[in-house]
Design an enzyme around this catalytic site. Structure first.
Site, short mmCIF file in Angstrom:
data_model
loop_
_atom_site.label_atom_id
_atom_site.label_comp_id
_atom_site.label_asym_id
_atom_site.label_seq_id
_atom_site.Cartn_x
_atom_site.Cartn_y
_atom_site.Cartn_z
N CYS A 81 0.87 -1.18 0.00
CA CYS A 81 0.00 0.00 0.00
C CYS A 81 0.90 1.23 0.00
O CYS A 81 1.66 1.45 0.93
CB CYS A 81 -0.90 0.00 1.24
SG CYS A 81 -2.10 1.35 1.24
N GLU A 124 -4.65 -8.22 -3.68
CA GLU A 124 -4.99 -8.04 -2.26
C GLU A 124 -4.22 -6.86 -1.69
O GLU A 124 -3.09 -6.59 -2.11
CB GLU A 124 -4.63 -9.33 -1.51
CG GLU A 124 -4.83 -9.29 0.00
CD GLU A 124 -3.53 -9.11 0.78
OE1 GLU A 124 -3.59 -9.21 2.02
OE2 GLU A 124 -2.47 -8.86 0.18
N ARG A 171 -8.59 -10.90 10.38
CA ARG A 171 -7.70 -10.20 9.43
C ARG A 171 -8.56 -9.63 8.32
O ARG A 171 -9.15 -10.36 7.53
CB ARG A 171 -6.66 -11.18 8.88
CG ARG A 171 -5.47 -10.51 8.20
CD ARG A 171 -4.40 -11.53 7.84
NE ARG A 171 -3.18 -10.89 7.37
CZ ARG A 171 -2.17 -10.52 8.16
NH1 ARG A 171 -2.24 -10.74 9.46
NH2 ARG A 171 -1.09 -9.95 7.65
N ARG A 173 -8.93 -7.52 4.92
CA ARG A 173 -8.18 -7.08 3.74
C ARG A 173 -9.14 -6.82 2.59
O ARG A 173 -10.22 -7.42 2.53
CB ARG A 173 -7.17 -8.16 3.31
CG ARG A 173 -6.02 -8.39 4.31
CD ARG A 173 -5.09 -7.19 4.37
NE ARG A 173 -3.92 -7.39 5.22
CZ ARG A 173 -3.85 -7.04 6.49
NH1 ARG A 173 -4.91 -6.50 7.10
NH2 ARG A 173 -2.73 -7.21 7.18
#
Length: 415
Positions: A81, A124, A171, A173
Protein backbone atom coordinates in the site's frame (compact mmCIF):
# COMPACT_ATOMS: atom_id res chain seq x y z
CA UNK A 1 -11.30 -26.86 -18.67
CA UNK A 2 -7.52 -26.82 -18.30
CA UNK A 3 -5.71 -25.35 -15.31
CA UNK A 4 -5.28 -21.57 -15.47
CA UNK A 5 -1.70 -20.33 -15.72
CA UNK A 6 -0.79 -17.89 -12.95
CA UNK A 7 1.86 -15.21 -12.51
CA UNK A 8 2.43 -14.48 -8.80
CA UNK A 9 3.99 -11.10 -7.94
CA UNK A 10 5.08 -9.88 -4.46
CA UNK A 11 4.88 -13.57 -3.61
CA UNK A 12 6.19 -13.47 -0.04
CA UNK A 13 6.27 -17.07 1.14
CA UNK A 14 3.58 -18.13 -1.34
CA UNK A 15 0.15 -17.57 0.24
CA UNK A 16 -1.60 -16.93 -3.07
CA UNK A 17 0.08 -19.96 -4.63
CA UNK A 18 -0.92 -22.26 -1.77
CA UNK A 19 -4.56 -21.16 -1.90
CA UNK A 20 -4.85 -21.50 -5.66
CA UNK A 21 -2.94 -24.78 -5.93
CA UNK A 22 -5.08 -26.25 -3.13
CA UNK A 23 -8.00 -26.10 -5.58
CA UNK A 24 -6.15 -28.14 -8.22
CA UNK A 25 -7.33 -25.64 -10.86
CA UNK A 26 -4.32 -23.31 -11.16
CA UNK A 27 -0.65 -23.66 -12.04
CA UNK A 28 1.93 -20.95 -11.23
CA UNK A 29 4.14 -20.51 -14.30
CA UNK A 30 6.23 -17.56 -13.01
CA UNK A 31 6.72 -15.88 -9.64
CA UNK A 32 8.63 -12.93 -8.21
CA UNK A 33 9.66 -12.05 -4.67
CA UNK A 34 12.06 -9.24 -3.83
CA UNK A 35 12.56 -7.53 -0.49
CA UNK A 36 14.27 -4.18 -1.16
CA UNK A 37 15.39 -3.43 2.39
CA UNK A 38 17.34 -6.61 3.18
CA UNK A 39 20.48 -8.22 1.77
CA UNK A 40 19.33 -11.74 2.63
CA UNK A 41 16.20 -12.59 0.66
CA UNK A 42 14.62 -14.77 3.34
CA UNK A 43 11.07 -14.94 1.94
CA UNK A 44 12.37 -15.87 -1.50
CA UNK A 45 14.52 -18.62 0.04
CA UNK A 46 11.45 -20.11 1.74
CA UNK A 47 9.45 -19.81 -1.50
CA UNK A 48 12.14 -21.65 -3.48
CA UNK A 49 12.48 -24.32 -0.78
CA UNK A 50 8.74 -25.07 -0.94
CA UNK A 51 7.98 -24.64 -4.64
CA UNK A 52 11.34 -24.96 -6.41
CA UNK A 53 13.58 -22.35 -8.03
CA UNK A 54 12.35 -22.94 -11.58
CA UNK A 55 10.54 -19.92 -13.05
CA UNK A 56 10.99 -18.02 -9.75
CA UNK A 57 12.58 -14.57 -9.91
CA UNK A 58 14.35 -12.93 -6.99
CA UNK A 59 14.95 -9.56 -8.64
CA UNK A 60 13.44 -6.10 -8.20
CA UNK A 61 10.28 -6.36 -10.34
CA UNK A 62 10.87 -2.83 -11.64
CA UNK A 63 14.01 -4.13 -13.40
CA UNK A 64 12.40 -7.25 -14.91
CA UNK A 65 11.55 -6.87 -18.59
CA UNK A 66 8.00 -7.91 -19.48
CA UNK A 67 9.26 -10.23 -22.22
CA UNK A 68 11.08 -12.26 -19.55
CA UNK A 69 7.70 -13.22 -18.07
CA UNK A 70 5.91 -16.08 -19.87
CA UNK A 71 2.28 -15.57 -20.91
CA UNK A 72 -0.28 -16.35 -18.23
CA UNK A 73 -4.05 -16.33 -17.68
CA UNK A 74 -4.15 -14.65 -14.28
CA UNK A 75 -1.94 -12.24 -12.36
CA UNK A 76 -2.08 -12.40 -8.55
CA UNK A 77 -0.34 -10.56 -5.75
CA UNK A 78 -0.56 -8.68 -2.49
CA UNK A 79 1.23 -5.48 -3.47
CA UNK A 80 2.35 -2.81 -0.97
CA UNK A 81 0.00 0.00 0.00
CA UNK A 82 1.71 3.17 -1.21
CA UNK A 83 0.97 6.58 -2.69
CA UNK A 84 -0.53 5.95 -6.14
CA UNK A 85 -0.63 9.57 -7.31
CA UNK A 86 0.25 10.18 -10.95
CA UNK A 87 1.57 13.10 -12.93
CA UNK A 88 2.20 13.93 -16.58
CA UNK A 89 5.78 13.52 -17.67
CA UNK A 90 7.45 16.63 -19.07
CA UNK A 91 8.76 14.88 -22.18
CA UNK A 92 5.44 13.40 -23.20
CA UNK A 93 2.16 15.07 -22.35
CA UNK A 94 0.40 11.70 -22.55
CA UNK A 95 3.02 9.78 -20.62
CA UNK A 96 1.84 9.08 -17.09
CA UNK A 97 4.35 8.53 -14.36
CA UNK A 98 3.82 7.23 -10.88
CA UNK A 99 6.39 7.63 -8.13
CA UNK A 100 9.48 5.50 -8.61
CA UNK A 101 9.38 2.46 -6.39
CA UNK A 102 5.57 2.39 -6.25
CA UNK A 103 4.91 -1.18 -7.19
CA UNK A 104 1.38 -0.72 -8.50
CA UNK A 105 2.99 0.79 -11.60
CA UNK A 106 5.01 -2.40 -12.12
CA UNK A 107 1.72 -4.34 -12.34
CA UNK A 108 0.41 -1.62 -14.66
CA UNK A 109 3.52 -1.80 -16.85
CA UNK A 110 3.35 -5.59 -17.23
CA UNK A 111 -0.36 -5.46 -18.11
CA UNK A 112 0.28 -2.62 -20.57
CA UNK A 113 3.19 -4.33 -22.30
CA UNK A 114 1.84 -7.89 -22.47
CA UNK A 115 0.69 -8.51 -26.04
CA UNK A 116 -1.51 -11.34 -24.79
CA UNK A 117 -3.25 -9.70 -21.83
CA UNK A 118 -4.17 -11.95 -18.89
CA UNK A 119 -7.92 -12.47 -18.66
CA UNK A 120 -8.01 -12.24 -14.86
CA UNK A 121 -6.37 -10.36 -11.99
CA UNK A 122 -6.70 -11.33 -8.32
CA UNK A 123 -5.09 -8.78 -5.98
CA UNK A 124 -4.99 -8.04 -2.26
CA UNK A 125 -4.21 -5.03 -0.09
CA UNK A 126 -4.93 -3.55 3.32
CA UNK A 127 -8.49 -2.21 3.54
CA UNK A 128 -7.03 1.25 4.21
CA UNK A 129 -6.50 1.40 0.44
CA UNK A 130 -10.20 2.29 -0.02
CA UNK A 131 -9.80 5.47 2.01
CA UNK A 132 -6.23 6.61 1.43
CA UNK A 133 -4.61 9.09 1.42
CA UNK A 134 -6.01 10.87 4.47
CA UNK A 135 -6.02 14.27 2.73
CA UNK A 136 -7.93 13.02 -0.34
CA UNK A 137 -9.84 9.95 0.74
CA UNK A 138 -10.37 7.28 -1.91
CA UNK A 139 -7.98 8.79 -4.43
CA UNK A 140 -5.54 5.87 -4.51
CA UNK A 141 -8.24 3.30 -5.21
CA UNK A 142 -9.83 5.62 -7.79
CA UNK A 143 -6.48 5.86 -9.61
CA UNK A 144 -6.21 2.08 -9.64
CA UNK A 145 -9.77 1.57 -10.90
CA UNK A 146 -9.37 4.20 -13.62
CA UNK A 147 -6.05 2.74 -14.76
CA UNK A 148 -7.53 -0.78 -14.89
CA UNK A 149 -10.52 0.52 -16.86
CA UNK A 150 -8.10 2.13 -19.31
CA UNK A 151 -6.35 -1.23 -19.73
CA UNK A 152 -9.68 -2.92 -20.52
CA UNK A 153 -10.54 -4.51 -17.17
CA UNK A 154 -13.79 -4.56 -15.21
CA UNK A 155 -13.25 -4.86 -11.46
CA UNK A 156 -15.16 -6.20 -8.47
CA UNK A 157 -13.88 -5.75 -4.93
CA UNK A 158 -14.69 -6.85 -1.41
CA UNK A 159 -13.33 -6.18 2.05
CA UNK A 160 -13.19 -9.61 3.71
CA UNK A 161 -12.51 -10.30 7.38
CA UNK A 162 -11.41 -13.95 7.48
CA UNK A 163 -12.87 -14.59 10.94
CA UNK A 164 -16.36 -13.60 9.79
CA UNK A 165 -16.36 -16.69 7.58
CA UNK A 166 -15.16 -19.16 10.19
CA UNK A 167 -11.40 -18.72 9.73
CA UNK A 168 -9.11 -18.44 12.76
CA UNK A 169 -7.89 -14.83 12.45
CA UNK A 170 -9.56 -11.42 12.51
CA UNK A 171 -7.70 -10.20 9.43
CA UNK A 172 -9.46 -7.62 7.28
CA UNK A 173 -8.18 -7.08 3.74
CA UNK A 174 -9.53 -5.76 0.47
CA UNK A 175 -9.48 -8.25 -2.39
CA UNK A 176 -10.26 -7.40 -5.96
CA UNK A 177 -10.82 -9.39 -9.10
CA UNK A 178 -10.55 -7.94 -12.59
CA UNK A 179 -11.83 -9.40 -15.86
CA UNK A 180 -10.41 -8.45 -19.24
CA UNK A 181 -12.78 -7.28 -21.96
CA UNK A 182 -13.83 -10.12 -24.21
CA UNK A 183 -13.67 -12.69 -21.41
CA UNK A 184 -16.92 -14.43 -20.52
CA UNK A 185 -16.90 -12.93 -17.02
CA UNK A 186 -16.44 -9.42 -18.42
CA UNK A 187 -19.42 -9.95 -20.75
CA UNK A 188 -21.53 -11.34 -17.91
CA UNK A 189 -20.67 -8.43 -15.60
CA UNK A 190 -21.39 -5.95 -18.39
CA UNK A 191 -24.95 -7.25 -18.88
CA UNK A 192 -25.74 -7.61 -15.15
CA UNK A 193 -27.40 -5.09 -12.87
CA UNK A 194 -24.72 -3.87 -10.48
CA UNK A 195 -26.70 -4.74 -7.35
CA UNK A 196 -27.39 -8.26 -8.67
CA UNK A 197 -23.70 -8.84 -9.31
CA UNK A 198 -22.67 -7.50 -5.90
CA UNK A 199 -25.27 -9.49 -3.93
CA UNK A 200 -25.93 -12.63 -5.96
CA UNK A 201 -24.09 -13.19 -9.26
CA UNK A 202 -20.51 -12.08 -8.59
CA UNK A 203 -17.50 -14.21 -7.75
CA UNK A 204 -16.98 -12.76 -4.28
CA UNK A 205 -20.59 -13.21 -3.12
CA UNK A 206 -20.46 -16.79 -4.39
CA UNK A 207 -17.37 -17.51 -2.28
CA UNK A 208 -18.36 -15.28 0.66
CA UNK A 209 -22.12 -14.63 0.79
CA UNK A 210 -23.30 -11.22 1.97
CA UNK A 211 -26.43 -9.40 3.07
CA UNK A 212 -27.21 -5.87 1.93
CA UNK A 213 -27.08 -3.11 4.55
CA UNK A 214 -27.19 0.18 2.64
CA UNK A 215 -30.45 0.73 0.79
CA UNK A 216 -29.02 1.19 -2.68
CA UNK A 217 -25.59 1.42 -4.27
CA UNK A 218 -23.69 4.70 -4.50
CA UNK A 219 -22.96 5.26 -8.17
CA UNK A 220 -20.53 7.68 -9.78
CA UNK A 221 -18.21 7.96 -12.76
CA UNK A 222 -14.45 8.43 -12.63
CA UNK A 223 -12.85 11.15 -14.78
CA UNK A 224 -11.47 9.72 -18.01
CA UNK A 225 -8.16 11.50 -17.50
CA UNK A 226 -5.96 9.70 -14.96
CA UNK A 227 -4.10 12.86 -13.94
CA UNK A 228 -7.45 14.54 -13.28
CA UNK A 229 -8.50 11.60 -11.09
CA UNK A 230 -5.22 11.86 -9.20
CA UNK A 231 -5.48 15.63 -8.72
CA UNK A 232 -9.20 16.14 -8.27
CA UNK A 233 -10.83 13.01 -6.83
CA UNK A 234 -13.01 13.70 -3.77
CA UNK A 235 -12.41 17.47 -3.82
CA UNK A 236 -14.54 18.03 -0.70
CA UNK A 237 -11.97 15.89 1.17
CA UNK A 238 -14.78 14.10 3.02
CA UNK A 239 -15.25 10.37 3.60
CA UNK A 240 -14.18 7.99 0.88
CA UNK A 241 -17.08 7.14 -1.45
CA UNK A 242 -15.82 3.54 -1.75
CA UNK A 243 -17.76 1.16 0.49
CA UNK A 244 -16.69 -2.38 1.39
CA UNK A 245 -18.16 -3.97 -1.76
CA UNK A 246 -18.39 -2.74 -5.33
CA UNK A 247 -17.74 -2.98 -9.04
CA UNK A 248 -16.21 -0.70 -11.66
CA UNK A 249 -16.93 -1.14 -15.36
CA UNK A 250 -15.48 1.33 -17.87
CA UNK A 251 -14.92 3.91 -15.13
CA UNK A 252 -18.48 3.62 -13.80
CA UNK A 253 -18.44 2.76 -10.10
CA UNK A 254 -21.22 1.10 -8.11
CA UNK A 255 -20.51 0.51 -4.42
CA UNK A 256 -22.58 -0.89 -1.57
CA UNK A 257 -22.19 -1.61 2.14
CA UNK A 258 -22.68 -5.31 2.82
CA UNK A 259 -22.38 -7.58 5.85
CA UNK A 260 -21.22 -11.21 5.96
CA UNK A 261 -23.82 -13.96 5.77
CA UNK A 262 -22.28 -17.02 7.42
CA UNK A 263 -23.46 -19.49 10.06
CA UNK A 264 -20.98 -22.34 9.60
CA UNK A 265 -18.18 -23.73 11.75
CA UNK A 266 -15.81 -21.24 13.41
CA UNK A 267 -12.17 -21.83 14.29
CA UNK A 268 -11.04 -20.16 17.53
CA UNK A 269 -7.63 -19.24 18.89
CA UNK A 270 -7.83 -22.19 21.30
CA UNK A 271 -8.24 -24.58 18.34
CA UNK A 272 -4.83 -23.80 16.85
CA UNK A 273 -2.68 -23.97 20.01
CA UNK A 274 0.04 -26.59 20.45
CA UNK A 275 -0.32 -28.55 23.69
CA UNK A 276 3.23 -29.88 24.06
CA UNK A 277 6.84 -29.20 23.15
CA UNK A 278 6.73 -25.48 23.92
CA UNK A 279 10.29 -24.09 24.13
CA UNK A 280 10.91 -22.45 27.53
CA UNK A 281 11.79 -19.06 25.99
CA UNK A 282 8.20 -18.68 24.80
CA UNK A 283 6.92 -18.38 28.37
CA UNK A 284 6.68 -14.87 29.84
CA UNK A 285 9.30 -14.24 32.52
CA UNK A 286 7.61 -13.21 35.79
CA UNK A 287 9.99 -10.25 35.98
CA UNK A 288 8.78 -9.01 32.59
CA UNK A 289 5.07 -9.29 33.42
CA UNK A 290 4.67 -5.70 34.72
CA UNK A 291 6.06 -4.37 31.40
CA UNK A 292 3.64 -6.54 29.41
CA UNK A 293 0.74 -5.39 31.61
CA UNK A 294 1.74 -1.73 31.19
CA UNK A 295 2.01 -1.99 27.40
CA UNK A 296 -1.29 -3.88 27.08
CA UNK A 297 -3.10 -1.57 29.51
CA UNK A 298 -4.88 1.76 29.03
CA UNK A 299 -2.81 4.94 29.34
CA UNK A 300 -3.32 8.63 29.89
CA UNK A 301 0.04 10.28 30.32
CA UNK A 302 2.19 13.20 29.26
CA UNK A 303 4.96 12.27 26.84
CA UNK A 304 7.86 14.23 25.38
CA UNK A 305 9.14 14.36 21.81
CA UNK A 306 12.90 14.26 21.15
CA UNK A 307 12.72 18.03 20.67
CA UNK A 308 11.30 18.38 24.20
CA UNK A 309 7.70 19.14 23.20
CA UNK A 310 5.19 17.73 25.70
CA UNK A 311 1.89 16.21 24.59
CA UNK A 312 -1.00 14.21 26.08
CA UNK A 313 -0.99 10.54 25.10
CA UNK A 314 -3.84 8.12 25.62
CA UNK A 315 -4.84 4.67 24.41
CA UNK A 316 -7.32 2.03 25.50
CA UNK A 317 -6.51 -1.32 27.04
CA UNK A 318 -6.16 -4.57 25.11
CA UNK A 319 -7.47 -7.98 26.20
CA UNK A 320 -4.59 -9.59 28.08
CA UNK A 321 -4.01 -12.45 27.79
CA UNK A 322 -5.68 -12.97 24.40
CA UNK A 323 -9.19 -14.47 24.44
CA UNK A 324 -9.08 -18.17 23.56
CA UNK A 325 -12.81 -18.39 22.76
CA UNK A 326 -12.51 -15.97 19.81
CA UNK A 327 -10.59 -15.96 16.54
CA UNK A 328 -7.20 -14.34 17.06
CA UNK A 329 -6.36 -10.71 16.59
CA UNK A 330 -4.53 -9.73 13.39
CA UNK A 331 -0.93 -10.91 13.23
CA UNK A 332 1.46 -8.03 12.53
CA UNK A 333 5.07 -8.15 11.33
CA UNK A 334 6.45 -7.34 14.81
CA UNK A 335 4.93 -10.49 16.34
CA UNK A 336 8.28 -12.25 16.84
CA UNK A 337 10.90 -11.90 19.57
CA UNK A 338 10.60 -12.13 23.33
CA UNK A 339 10.62 -8.42 24.25
CA UNK A 340 7.34 -7.17 25.81
CA UNK A 341 4.98 -5.58 23.29
CA UNK A 342 1.46 -4.20 23.09
CA UNK A 343 0.68 -6.07 19.88
CA UNK A 344 2.16 -9.54 20.29
CA UNK A 345 -0.22 -12.36 21.15
CA UNK A 346 0.01 -13.84 24.65
CA UNK A 347 -2.08 -16.86 25.73
CA UNK A 348 -2.80 -18.36 29.15
CA UNK A 349 -1.89 -22.04 29.41
CA UNK A 350 -1.71 -24.50 32.28
CA UNK A 351 2.03 -23.84 32.48
CA UNK A 352 1.77 -20.06 32.41
CA UNK A 353 1.53 -17.16 29.98
CA UNK A 354 3.32 -17.59 26.67
CA UNK A 355 3.76 -16.14 23.21
CA UNK A 356 2.62 -17.92 20.04
CA UNK A 357 4.94 -20.29 18.20
CA UNK A 358 5.72 -19.81 14.49
CA UNK A 359 3.69 -22.94 13.65
CA UNK A 360 0.68 -21.47 15.50
CA UNK A 361 1.01 -18.23 13.52
CA UNK A 362 1.09 -20.32 10.33
CA UNK A 363 -2.11 -22.05 11.42
CA UNK A 364 -3.78 -18.65 11.96
CA UNK A 365 -3.06 -17.85 8.29
CA UNK A 366 -4.07 -21.41 7.28
CA UNK A 367 -0.59 -22.25 5.95
CA UNK A 368 0.77 -25.81 6.07
CA UNK A 369 2.58 -26.48 9.34
CA UNK A 370 6.22 -25.40 9.35
CA UNK A 371 5.89 -23.96 5.85
CA UNK A 372 8.39 -21.25 6.83
CA UNK A 373 10.77 -23.50 8.79
CA UNK A 374 14.14 -23.42 7.10
CA UNK A 375 17.74 -23.51 8.26
CA UNK A 376 19.00 -19.97 8.86
CA UNK A 377 15.48 -18.53 9.25
CA UNK A 378 14.85 -17.28 12.80
CA UNK A 379 11.53 -17.62 14.64
CA UNK A 380 11.25 -13.81 14.60
CA UNK A 381 11.63 -13.81 10.81
CA UNK A 382 9.02 -16.57 10.53
CA UNK A 383 6.65 -14.40 12.58
CA UNK A 384 7.43 -11.46 10.28
CA UNK A 385 6.45 -13.58 7.25
CA UNK A 386 3.06 -14.33 8.80
CA UNK A 387 2.50 -10.68 9.65
CA UNK A 388 2.94 -9.97 5.94
CA UNK A 389 0.98 -12.97 4.66
CA UNK A 390 -2.67 -13.44 3.76
CA UNK A 391 -5.17 -16.04 4.94
CA UNK A 392 -4.77 -18.94 2.52
CA UNK A 393 -8.40 -20.06 3.01
CA UNK A 394 -9.71 -16.83 1.45
CA UNK A 395 -7.63 -17.32 -1.70
CA UNK A 396 -8.70 -20.96 -1.95
CA UNK A 397 -12.42 -20.14 -1.75
CA UNK A 398 -12.24 -17.25 -4.21
CA UNK A 399 -10.11 -19.39 -6.55
CA UNK A 400 -12.68 -22.20 -6.42
CA UNK A 401 -15.59 -19.84 -7.16
CA UNK A 402 -13.72 -18.07 -9.95
CA UNK A 403 -12.83 -21.31 -11.74
CA UNK A 404 -16.40 -22.62 -11.43
CA UNK A 405 -17.82 -19.39 -12.87
CA UNK A 406 -15.39 -19.40 -15.79
CA UNK A 407 -16.19 -23.08 -16.54
CA UNK A 408 -19.97 -22.52 -16.37
CA UNK A 409 -19.86 -19.44 -18.59
CA UNK A 410 -17.60 -21.09 -21.15
CA UNK A 411 -20.08 -23.97 -21.42
CA UNK A 412 -22.97 -21.50 -21.82
CA UNK A 413 -21.23 -19.45 -24.50
CA UNK A 414 -20.15 -22.61 -26.35
CA UNK A 415 -23.69 -24.05 -26.35
Amino acid sequence: MQQLKVCELFAGVGGFRLGLENTGKYSVVWSNQWEPSTKMQHASLVYEARFGAENHSNANIETVATEEIPDFDMLVGGFPCQDYSVATSLKNSKGLIGKKGVLWWSIHRILSEKKKKPKYLFLENVDRLLKSPSNQRGRDFAVMLRSLSDLGYAVEWRVINASEYGMPQRRRRVFFLAYFKGSELYKKLLESESIDWILRDGTFCDAFPVAQTSEKPIEFELDEDLVSVSDNFNPEKGLSPFLNTGICVDGKVSTLKTTPSYDGKRILLSDILMADDIPPEYYIDVNDLPKWEYLKGSKKEIRKTKAGFEYNYSEGSMVFPDALDQPSRTIITGEGGKSPSRFKHVVQTSKGLRRLLPVELERLNMFPENHTKLEGISDAKRAFFMGNALVVGIVERVGTSLFQKISQLEKQFQS
